[in-house]
Scaffold this active site. Structure first.
Site, mmCIF file in Angstrom:
data_model
loop_
_atom_site.group_PDB
_atom_site.id
_atom_site.type_symbol
_atom_site.label_atom_id
_atom_site.label_comp_id
_atom_site.label_asym_id
_atom_site.label_seq_id
_atom_site.Cartn_x
_atom_site.Cartn_y
_atom_site.Cartn_z
ATOM 1 N N THR A 58 -10.997 4.596 17.526
ATOM 2 C CA THR A 58 -10.499 5.136 18.789
ATOM 3 C C THR A 58 -11.658 5.649 19.630
ATOM 4 O O THR A 58 -11.726 5.417 20.840
ATOM 5 C CB THR A 58 -9.501 6.273 18.527
ATOM 6 O OG1 THR A 58 -8.405 5.757 17.788
ATOM 7 C CG2 THR A 58 -9.000 6.861 19.828
ATOM 8 N N HIS B 56 -12.721 13.761 11.184
ATOM 9 C CA HIS B 56 -11.690 13.169 10.342
ATOM 10 C C HIS B 56 -11.874 13.676 8.915
ATOM 11 O O HIS B 56 -12.901 14.261 8.576
ATOM 12 C CB HIS B 56 -11.778 11.640 10.332
ATOM 13 C CG HIS B 56 -11.386 11.002 11.630
ATOM 14 N ND1 HIS B 56 -12.209 11.014 12.736
ATOM 15 C CD2 HIS B 56 -10.268 10.337 12.003
ATOM 16 C CE1 HIS B 56 -11.614 10.370 13.729
ATOM 17 N NE2 HIS B 56 -10.438 9.961 13.318
ATOM 18 N N LYS C 20 -13.080 9.487 5.285
ATOM 19 C CA LYS C 20 -13.339 8.486 6.331
ATOM 20 C C LYS C 20 -14.828 8.483 6.630
ATOM 21 O O LYS C 20 -15.353 9.391 7.262
ATOM 22 C CB LYS C 20 -12.533 8.790 7.598
ATOM 23 C CG LYS C 20 -12.747 7.746 8.696
ATOM 24 C CD LYS C 20 -11.820 7.997 9.867
ATOM 25 C CE LYS C 20 -12.063 7.015 10.993
ATOM 26 N NZ LYS C 20 -11.904 5.602 10.586
ATOM 27 N N GLY D 43 -1.001 -2.568 10.091
ATOM 28 C CA GLY D 43 -1.520 -1.267 10.480
ATOM 29 C C GLY D 43 -2.863 -0.970 9.861
ATOM 30 O O GLY D 43 -3.514 0.017 10.225
ATOM 31 N N PRO E 264 -4.477 -1.642 14.983
ATOM 32 C CA PRO E 264 -5.068 -0.653 14.097
ATOM 33 C C PRO E 264 -4.794 0.779 14.529
ATOM 34 O O PRO E 264 -5.122 1.709 13.803
ATOM 35 C CB PRO E 264 -6.559 -0.976 14.144
ATOM 36 C CG PRO E 264 -6.742 -1.653 15.454
ATOM 37 C CD PRO E 264 -5.486 -2.394 15.732
ATOM 38 N N GLY F 202 0.829 -1.195 0.000
ATOM 39 C CA GLY F 202 0.000 0.000 0.000
ATOM 40 C C GLY F 202 0.860 1.240 0.000
ATOM 41 O O GLY F 202 0.439 2.302 0.463
ATOM 42 N N CYS F 203 2.077 1.123 -0.539
ATOM 43 C CA CYS F 203 3.038 2.236 -0.487
ATOM 44 C C CYS F 203 2.600 3.439 -1.302
ATOM 45 O O CYS F 203 3.119 4.537 -1.113
ATOM 46 C CB CYS F 203 4.420 1.767 -0.961
ATOM 47 S SG CYS F 203 4.565 1.596 -2.753
#
Length: 349
Positions: A242, A232, A236, A173, A197, A81-82
């Site tokens: 969180t 966000h 998103k 991640g 995550p 996913g770079c």
């Protein structure tokens, strides 16, 4: 008399929601809908407020700290996913830390065959086809390889199964996917992995502190009302993991609150004018505020953590990668780790 606080690790285990989280903020009364009424006036007065804020450094600037990473200079990492924003930031942080990104990355089918330049390095992208043989050949060339995954939620489980099948350690991640299945896949394969995550070390520490408070003082906020705002980037669409984790702690503390009561801010105009997000971070931020009010509205508590940009997550990912390399090198019996384990190690850069 000594009081020992034991940090529970289950907040980052199978059943926990995905975790994420971003600096300025204006009058909190403006951040919540339904502004009329007593609770709004409590915001304005701020009779008692506790605020925890964090803002990551805008550009990713990494200072030389050889004590934490010098022994892992040249450690090969493959960032899948770079070509995404998070993946690019991780590569930049990795290069600054002396790690060696390999010139290959897994990506979407439509990007297969493309070559992208990230942090001065050319990286060839591969789609889903032939991934197992490609990964196996990379491991042959780089025996100490660690994979870092910042792809998409739908790819989490398939990617983890691939890493485990080939036998390559990895840092996951990416959020989402079937987390229970993810943990089972890694456990059955005996592959080393850091799964979290939420890679922001300071946010993880805050979440751990919340969990300690919830476990040691259940019901401490019984009767209090809770208001939650999270902002966000517009891309998103889901609720912040969180926020879910923090709310879960407040529920254990005796607060009645449902996830559909969260005020999600995704409109850029509101983010700038109401929340105070710097315009340059509209496309990458995580601002959270939790406001508690006593039943008689004479006491209020406020917890806030704000992140601009992605450097906090990129730095945490690099720390997790170096941590995992050390565990592999030492032949550690434990194979699955999370960011609490990384924090406990105490050797972060």
């Amino acid at each position: 008399m000594a009081l020992v606080l034991r940090v529970p690790t289950k907040i980052f285990q199978q059943d926990n929601p995905t975790l994420f989280s971003g600096g300025r903020r204006q009058n909190s009364a403006a951040l919540f809908s339904g502004g009329a009424g007593p609770s709004c006036s409590v915001f304005g007065r701020r009779k008692l407020a506790t605020r925890i804020s964090s803002m990551s450094t805008p550009p990713i600037q990494h200072l030389e700290k050889p004590s934490a990473s010098s022994q892992h200079l040249g450690l090969p990492i493959m960032v899948n996913g770079c070509n995404g924003k998070m993946g690019r930031d991780v590569i930049q942080a990795a290069v600054s830390a002396g790690l060696q990104p390999v010139p290959v990355s897994f990506s979407r089918a439509e990007e297969s065959g493309q070559t992208v330049e990230v942090c001065g390095k050319e990286i060839k992208l591969h789609g889903p086809s032939g991934r197992e043989s490609i990964l196996a050949s990379i491991v042959d060339e780089y025996p100490n390889l660690i994979v870092v995954d910042y792809t998409v939620p739908d790819a989490v489980n398939d990617n983890a199964e691939l890493y485990c099948k080939v036998g390559v350690p990895f840092v996951m991640g990416t959020t989402g996917g079937d987390r229970e299945r993810l943990y089972k896949t890694v456990k059955d394969s005996n592959v080393y992995a850091v799964i979290s995550p939420q890679m922001g070390k300071q946010v993880v520490a805050f979440l751990a502190a919340m969990e300690i408070m919830a476990e040691q003082f259940p019901g401490a906020f019984s009767g209090y009302s809770l208001q939650v705002m999270e902002s966000h980037q517009a891309s998103k669409l889901d609720i912040s993991g969180t926020a879910k984790a923090v709310i879960s702690c407040f529920q254990k503390l005796g607060v009645s609150f449902e996830l559909d009561q969260i005020q999600q801010i995704r409109d850029p105009k509101q983010q700038v004018e109401m929340v105070g997000v710097p315009e340059e971070y509209l496309n990458g931020h995580a601002f959270h505020m939790y406001h508690l009010t006593s039943p008689d509205q004479t006491v209020s508590f406020e917890f806030q953590h704000n992140v601009c940009g992605r450097s906090i997550y990129a730095e945490g990912t690099v720390d997790a990668t170096i941590f995992l390399a050390k565990k592999i090198q030492s032949g550690a019996e434990q194979r699955i780790y999370n960011m609490i384990d990384v924090l406990r190690e105490g050797n972060m850069r």
